[in-house]
Design a protein around this motif. Sequence first.
Motif, PDB file in Angstrom:
ATOM      1  N   TYR A  77       6.823   0.280  -0.329  1.00 12.44           N
ATOM      2  CA  TYR A  77       7.565   1.057   0.662  1.00 12.44           C
ATOM      3  C   TYR A  77       9.016   0.614   0.572  1.00 12.44           C
ATOM      4  O   TYR A  77       9.341  -0.556   0.785  1.00 12.44           O
ATOM      5  CB  TYR A  77       7.005   0.819   2.064  1.00 12.44           C
ATOM      6  CG  TYR A  77       7.730   1.600   3.141  1.00 12.44           C
ATOM      7  CD1 TYR A  77       7.514   2.964   3.292  1.00 12.44           C
ATOM      8  CD2 TYR A  77       8.641   0.975   3.991  1.00 12.44           C
ATOM      9  CE1 TYR A  77       8.178   3.691   4.268  1.00 12.44           C
ATOM     10  CE2 TYR A  77       9.310   1.688   4.972  1.00 12.44           C
ATOM     11  CZ  TYR A  77       9.073   3.050   5.097  1.00 12.44           C
ATOM     12  OH  TYR A  77       9.745   3.766   6.059  1.00 12.44           O
ATOM     13  N   HIS A  90      -1.211  -0.892  12.621  1.00 14.58           N
ATOM     14  CA  HIS A  90      -1.798  -0.099  13.698  1.00 14.58           C
ATOM     15  C   HIS A  90      -3.314  -0.317  13.741  1.00 14.58           C
ATOM     16  O   HIS A  90      -3.936  -0.630  12.718  1.00 14.58           O
ATOM     17  CB  HIS A  90      -1.482   1.385  13.432  1.00 14.58           C
ATOM     18  CG  HIS A  90      -1.736   2.286  14.585  1.00 14.58           C
ATOM     19  ND1 HIS A  90      -2.982   2.823  14.836  1.00 14.58           N
ATOM     20  CD2 HIS A  90      -0.919   2.748  15.568  1.00 14.58           C
ATOM     21  CE1 HIS A  90      -2.918   3.597  15.911  1.00 14.58           C
ATOM     22  NE2 HIS A  90      -1.685   3.558  16.374  1.00 14.58           N
ATOM     23  N   ASP A  92      -5.575   1.705  13.594  1.00 16.49           N
ATOM     24  CA  ASP A  92      -6.283   2.570  12.651  1.00 16.49           C
ATOM     25  C   ASP A  92      -6.288   2.006  11.235  1.00 16.49           C
ATOM     26  O   ASP A  92      -6.957   2.538  10.350  1.00 16.49           O
ATOM     27  CB  ASP A  92      -5.712   3.990  12.660  1.00 16.49           C
ATOM     28  CG  ASP A  92      -4.260   4.051  12.184  1.00 16.49           C
ATOM     29  OD1 ASP A  92      -3.741   3.081  11.613  1.00 16.49           O
ATOM     30  OD2 ASP A  92      -3.625   5.113  12.402  1.00 16.49           O
ATOM     31  N   VAL A  94      -4.097   2.114   9.036  1.00 16.09           N
ATOM     32  CA  VAL A  94      -3.362   2.957   8.085  1.00 16.09           C
ATOM     33  C   VAL A  94      -1.859   2.898   8.352  1.00 16.09           C
ATOM     34  O   VAL A  94      -1.061   2.662   7.445  1.00 16.09           O
ATOM     35  CB  VAL A  94      -3.857   4.417   8.148  1.00 16.09           C
ATOM     36  CG1 VAL A  94      -3.013   5.316   7.241  1.00 16.09           C
ATOM     37  CG2 VAL A  94      -5.321   4.488   7.752  1.00 16.09           C
ATOM     38  N   ARG A  95      -1.486   3.094   9.602  1.00 17.17           N
ATOM     39  CA  ARG A  95      -0.059   3.072   9.926  1.00 17.17           C
ATOM     40  C   ARG A  95       0.459   1.633  10.003  1.00 17.17           C
ATOM     41  O   ARG A  95      -0.261   0.733  10.433  1.00 17.17           O
ATOM     42  CB  ARG A  95       0.192   3.796  11.250  1.00 17.17           C
ATOM     43  CG  ARG A  95       0.197   5.308  11.119  1.00 17.17           C
ATOM     44  CD  ARG A  95       0.271   5.987  12.468  1.00 17.17           C
ATOM     45  NE  ARG A  95      -1.027   5.997  13.140  1.00 17.17           N
ATOM     46  CZ  ARG A  95      -1.229   6.502  14.350  1.00 17.17           C
ATOM     47  NH1 ARG A  95      -0.210   7.008  15.021  1.00 17.17           N
ATOM     48  NH2 ARG A  95      -2.430   6.496  14.883  1.00 17.17           N
ATOM     49  N   TRP A 113       5.303   3.856   9.387  1.00 13.25           N
ATOM     50  CA  TRP A 113       5.052   4.661   8.198  1.00 13.25           C
ATOM     51  C   TRP A 113       3.564   4.689   7.844  1.00 13.25           C
ATOM     52  O   TRP A 113       2.784   3.869   8.298  1.00 13.25           O
ATOM     53  CB  TRP A 113       5.886   4.160   7.020  1.00 13.25           C
ATOM     54  CG  TRP A 113       5.884   2.674   6.800  1.00 13.25           C
ATOM     55  CD1 TRP A 113       6.615   1.738   7.476  1.00 13.25           C
ATOM     56  CD2 TRP A 113       5.101   1.940   5.845  1.00 13.25           C
ATOM     57  NE1 TRP A 113       6.353   0.475   7.001  1.00 13.25           N
ATOM     58  CE2 TRP A 113       5.447   0.567   5.991  1.00 13.25           C
ATOM     59  CE3 TRP A 113       4.180   2.304   4.873  1.00 13.25           C
ATOM     60  CZ2 TRP A 113       4.868  -0.430   5.211  1.00 13.25           C
ATOM     61  CZ3 TRP A 113       3.609   1.310   4.078  1.00 13.25           C
ATOM     62  CH2 TRP A 113       3.959  -0.029   4.258  1.00 13.25           C
ATOM     63  N   ASP A 114       3.227   5.679   7.050  1.00 16.88           N
ATOM     64  CA  ASP A 114       1.843   5.895   6.613  1.00 16.88           C
ATOM     65  C   ASP A 114       1.610   5.129   5.316  1.00 16.88           C
ATOM     66  O   ASP A 114       2.296   5.367   4.319  1.00 16.88           O
ATOM     67  CB  ASP A 114       1.591   7.392   6.403  1.00 16.88           C
ATOM     68  CG  ASP A 114       0.129   7.720   6.176  1.00 16.88           C
ATOM     69  OD1 ASP A 114      -0.479   7.127   5.258  1.00 16.88           O
ATOM     70  OD2 ASP A 114      -0.415   8.583   6.885  1.00 16.88           O
ATOM     71  N   SER A 115       0.646   4.215   5.315  1.00 13.65           N
ATOM     72  CA  SER A 115       0.410   3.394   4.135  1.00 13.65           C
ATOM     73  C   SER A 115      -0.293   4.146   3.013  1.00 13.65           C
ATOM     74  O   SER A 115      -0.347   3.653   1.879  1.00 13.65           O
ATOM     75  CB  SER A 115      -0.421   2.155   4.508  1.00 13.65           C
ATOM     76  OG  SER A 115      -1.702   2.529   4.991  1.00 13.65           O
ATOM     77  N   VAL A 116      -0.819   5.325   3.291  1.00 15.07           N
ATOM     78  CA  VAL A 116      -1.453   6.129   2.245  1.00 15.07           C
ATOM     79  C   VAL A 116      -0.410   6.938   1.492  1.00 15.07           C
ATOM     80  O   VAL A 116      -0.341   6.920   0.256  1.00 15.07           O
ATOM     81  CB  VAL A 116      -2.534   7.058   2.837  1.00 15.07           C
ATOM     82  CG1 VAL A 116      -3.124   7.956   1.743  1.00 15.07           C
ATOM     83  CG2 VAL A 116      -3.633   6.236   3.502  1.00 15.07           C
ATOM     84  N   THR A 117       0.435   7.644   2.238  1.00 11.60           N
ATOM     85  CA  THR A 117       1.439   8.516   1.618  1.00 11.60           C
ATOM     86  C   THR A 117       2.789   7.835   1.436  1.00 11.60           C
ATOM     87  O   THR A 117       3.645   8.347   0.708  1.00 11.60           O
ATOM     88  CB  THR A 117       1.642   9.767   2.484  1.00 11.60           C
ATOM     89  OG1 THR A 117       2.159   9.375   3.770  1.00 11.60           O
ATOM     90  CG2 THR A 117       0.316  10.499   2.686  1.00 11.60           C
ATOM     91  N   THR A 120       7.648   7.958   5.981  1.00 13.68           N
ATOM     92  CA  THR A 120       8.105   7.433   7.261  1.00 13.68           C
ATOM     93  C   THR A 120       7.747   8.408   8.374  1.00 13.68           C
ATOM     94  O   THR A 120       8.105   9.583   8.320  1.00 13.68           O
ATOM     95  CB  THR A 120       9.622   7.197   7.237  1.00 13.68           C
ATOM     96  OG1 THR A 120       9.948   6.310   6.160  1.00 13.68           O
ATOM     97  CG2 THR A 120      10.082   6.587   8.548  1.00 13.68           C
ATOM     98  N   LEU A 121       7.039   7.920   9.393  1.00 12.29           N
ATOM     99  CA  LEU A 121       6.610   8.760  10.500  1.00 12.29           C
ATOM    100  C   LEU A 121       7.582   8.698  11.672  1.00 12.29           C
ATOM    101  O   LEU A 121       7.756   9.675  12.388  1.00 12.29           O
ATOM    102  CB  LEU A 121       5.218   8.326  10.974  1.00 12.29           C
ATOM    103  CG  LEU A 121       4.123   8.301   9.899  1.00 12.29           C
ATOM    104  CD1 LEU A 121       2.828   7.748  10.485  1.00 12.29           C
ATOM    105  CD2 LEU A 121       3.902   9.687   9.326  1.00 12.29           C
TER     106      LEU A 121
END
Length: 395
Positions: A77, A90, A92, A94-95, A113-117, A120-121
């Motif tokens: 990232y 997070h 979940d 993931v975040r 941010w989303d660790s899969v995609t 930045t959220l």
Amino acid sequence: MFLRGRPITMYIPSDFHNYEDLRMELPTQKLQLDWVYGYRGRDCRSNLYVLTSGELVYFIACVVVLYHVQRRTQRHYLRHTDCVRCLAVHPDGVRVASGQMAGVDKDALVHIWDSVTLLTLQQIGLGSFERGVGSLAFSTADEGTYLCVIDESNEHMLSVWDCVRGTKQAEIKSTNESVLMVEFNPQDSSNIITAGKSHVYFWTWVGSSLTKKQGIFGKYKKPKFIQCFVFDTNGDVLTGDSEGNILTWARAAADIRTLGKGAKETYQISKQTHAHEGSIFCLCLCRDGSVLSGGGKDRRLVQWSPLLTVLREVEVSVCACVKQSSGGAAQDTLLGIHAGLPSPSMGGVGGGPVMAWRFPHFKCTNGLSAKGQNCWRSSVLTPCKGKGANEAGCR
């Protein structure tokens, strides 16, 4: 050119006469980051986690690294513009939230941010934090709705933010002393704990207000630093300090005679357990309710029962301090250590290896073998062949 945000004047050599004739346009090709060596474990906490994807997430310089142990691959990232100092994952899995320092013409802020995609959220706190972001924590009881942030200002401002809207819910000065860690109570998001130099504070958050109660050490020696803490399965708080002790802070009914009617329960020390020689840098709650502690001076990793009796222990046979522990896949336990290793990565911050140890026998599966043989430092050095590789489970 610019170096760490500062303009640097580059002078043409005096004997270079045909510079104008040799000038050319910048190349169109761009460099792509392939591998990051190093792990920032020397001067920060909460720096190593495991995601639901099985990847380890940690940071060094401006880069947050996602390392897949089995595949031996890294993703990165790269949206931060200055050094990252803290992480939070997070509920979940993931975040991820990562906080950076302020630089020249660069604000301290938090990226969610989303660790899969790797998209930045949300960016939180642009212009709100002074010097940098020192500690982060997601709430757990409400499935990660809120994020608690402590900045690096003199007052170490504590603030609570709505993760989705990016709006500040509450803010207060916490202390003029160093703050090393913050966490929400996993069962009650209105209860927040901070710890650091000579203090542990129990905060109550209601609406836009935050109130604190200082942990009273009473007959127990007050340590110079509370280095880490964790909630156990009973909801009590275990703190690890610079004296090598684990203190159990149990919930107790408030004294109505001194605090008045309506006073909420408080935390008081119910037990002291001497765990390590020198500081305790990390505590980790395992799935079976046991607790792991990592020491610095004695380089020991100890597994404790819920009643804080020793189940097993091992010495990390390198000249290193166990700085961070995190639950990994299956029965693996991941250790981040500061071994004084030179780091060739950006930022020049000395890193250390991340190692995986497996219960029930504390066998080193990835990293240094139980006998201290240097077979594979999983996230900072490339895999190597040699004596001890098979014993440690390296392929």
